[in-house]
Design an enzyme around this catalytic site. Structure first.
Site, mmCIF file in Angstrom:
data_model
loop_
_atom_site.group_PDB
_atom_site.id
_atom_site.type_symbol
_atom_site.label_atom_id
_atom_site.label_comp_id
_atom_site.label_asym_id
_atom_site.label_seq_id
_atom_site.Cartn_x
_atom_site.Cartn_y
_atom_site.Cartn_z
ATOM 1 N N LYS A 262 0.728 -1.343 0.009
ATOM 2 C CA LYS A 262 0.055 -0.082 -0.078
ATOM 3 C C LYS A 262 1.024 1.196 0.232
ATOM 4 O O LYS A 262 0.277 2.136 -0.275
ATOM 5 C CB LYS A 262 -0.900 0.052 1.156
ATOM 6 N N HIS B 104 -1.544 -3.301 -4.872
ATOM 7 C CA HIS B 104 -0.824 -3.220 -3.471
ATOM 8 C C HIS B 104 -0.393 -4.707 -2.954
ATOM 9 O O HIS B 104 0.633 -4.853 -2.627
ATOM 10 C CB HIS B 104 -1.620 -2.574 -2.202
HETATM 11 FE FE LIG Z 1 -4.751 -6.190 1.304
HETATM 12 FE FE LIG Z 2 -5.333 -6.117 4.633
#
Ligand SMILES: [Fe+2]
Ligand SMILES: [Fe+2]
Ligand SMILES: [Fe+2]
Length: 406
Positions: free
Chosen positions: A258, A283
């Site tokens: 992320k 991500h």
């Molecule tokens: Fe995730």
């Molecule tokens: Fe997660």
């Protein structure tokens, strides 16, 4: 190296900024005649100097407008979490300050103050360069600008070392070198070999997960929740002690990709558009790529990278099917779903544990996740949910300390 790679993902516009700053900081430390361990410390501090930036707050700054130093102080606190980065904490925390303030700061030993200035100057220098126009005129202009700094702005010994080192074309060419990673590894080696032996993996997981979670209020305690649930489920499932420990770490690190996702998407108050959702899905892919850079993390990287895969082949990023999904990855994806469901999202309120397990068992019945782990979670729901809540409260307190305005 993996940490710095993760940093590079925070803002694609800053790609390689951290590595170039690390390279210049190492070269400046060498020009000052510092010993190899201090050169290594300067290099690593340079590579990680923006770790407290978190993709929000100050935004970009130019050499002419000083940054506020909140992100630097947060960075210092983040680096103090882990034993192997702790000695980078003070130089990073002070790297936005002019010399007049650094030398007057409490409890700063000689080398820490100098290292803070080295990182400051390397950061400043890299920001003076665009990566498009010819290098030489920019280097000359940067040398002139830095030569004009007085002793309140820049430590005289650091300024003198810069004047010497930057007279060589190689100083500038190295920072743009194509084998940047190899050179950085060499500069950082005296610290890194020490660091790897001493590295406590729990601390490593904590440090990374805090950097990830502190970027969005919606997932501010997500990683520690998933880690605790994965650990508890792993123990109930009868995995070996080593596997349970690895599952906890995988839980802590599963969303590290992320860092590559825009904070505006992470924090969007409402449903994502299809394009935004596609960007968000990346991500999981980045998680795997990043974790594979850490020696010994191959299995863990796969489990963590597969946390959004589904047994029916409709997951992401690979669209793996059951043959490609080991039990550890299946367990982790149940733990991730469960914790996510018990958290508020911009577009819905948190589900109760009872509602969440119902939804998970419905998913298992549809063939997307493993029925065995859904049942295991159901059987131990009260105990595991208590562990989850405790872990998330702990992270909440921990992050509050890191982000505190003193
Ligand atoms: Fe995730
Ligand atoms: Fe997660
Ligand atoms: Fe920077």
């Amino acid at each position: 190296m993996a940490l710095s790679a993760a940093m590079d993902l925070i803002d694609p516009g800053l790609a390689y900024h951290h590595k170039r700053v690390g390279m210049m900081a190492g070269n400046l430390a060498a020009a000052m005649g510092l010993p190899p361990t201090e050169i290594a410390r300067a290099t690593l501090a340079g590579m990680l100097h923006d770790i407290g930036y978190l993709g929000r707050d100050e935004g970009a700054w130019t050499p002419d407008e000083r940054p506020t130093d909140r992100s630097a102080r947060i960075g210092g606190r983040i680096l103090s979490i882990a034993g192997f980065t702790r000695d980078l904490s003070i130089p990073v925390a002070h790297h936005h300050l002019p010399w007049a303030q650094v030398k007057g700061a409490n409890g700063l030993s000689g080398n820490d103050a100098i290292l803070a200035q080295i990182v400051h100057l390397a950061d400043l220098t890299d920001r003076m360069l665009d990566r498009v126009s010819p290098l030489h005129p920019q280097a000359c202009a940067a040398r002139v600008r830095i030569d004009a700094f007085d002793e309140n702005a820049l430590a005289p010994s650091v300024k003198a070392a810069f004047a010497r080192a930057s007279a060589a074309d190689a100083f500038w060419l190295e920072a743009a070198a194509i084998d940047l990673d190899r050179r950085l590894e060499r500069l950082a080696a005296p610290a890194a070999s020490q660091a790897l032996i001493a590295a406590d993996m729990t601390e490593f997981g904590r440090l990374y997960s805090i950097v990830v979670d502190a970027r969005s209020v919606f997932t501010a305690t997500h990683s520690w929740g998933v880690a605790a649930v994965a650990e508890a489920m792993g123990a109930h499932a009868g995995f070996s002690h080593d596997t349970v420990v690895a599952l906890e770490l995988a839980g802590q690190l599963h969303d590290v990709g992320k860092l590559a996702i825009d904070v505006a998407i992470l924090e969007k108050p409402g449903k994502l558009t299809p394009d935004e959702f596609a960007a968000m899905r990346a991500h999981a892919y980045y998680t795997e790529v990043l974790l594979r850079r850490v020696p010994g993390f191959d299995d863990l990287a796969k489990w963590a990278g597969d946390h959004h895969e589904q047994l029916d082949g409709n997951g992401y990023p690979h669209r793996h099917t059951q043959d490609d999904l080991p039990p550890e990855a299946r367990l982790l994806s149940v733990a991730d779903r469960y914790v996510a469901m018990t958290e508020d999202r911009p577009y819905r309120r948190a589900f109760t544990p009872g509602q969440a397990i119902e939804l998970i068992e419905a998913d298992a019945a549809k063939g997307t996740i493993d029925t065995r782990f859904a049942a295991l979670l159901h059987d131990h729901l009260d105990a595991i949910d208590g562990i989850r809540r405790e872990a998330q409260l702990e992270e909440q307190r921990f992050v509050a300390q890191i982000l505190a305005d003193e």
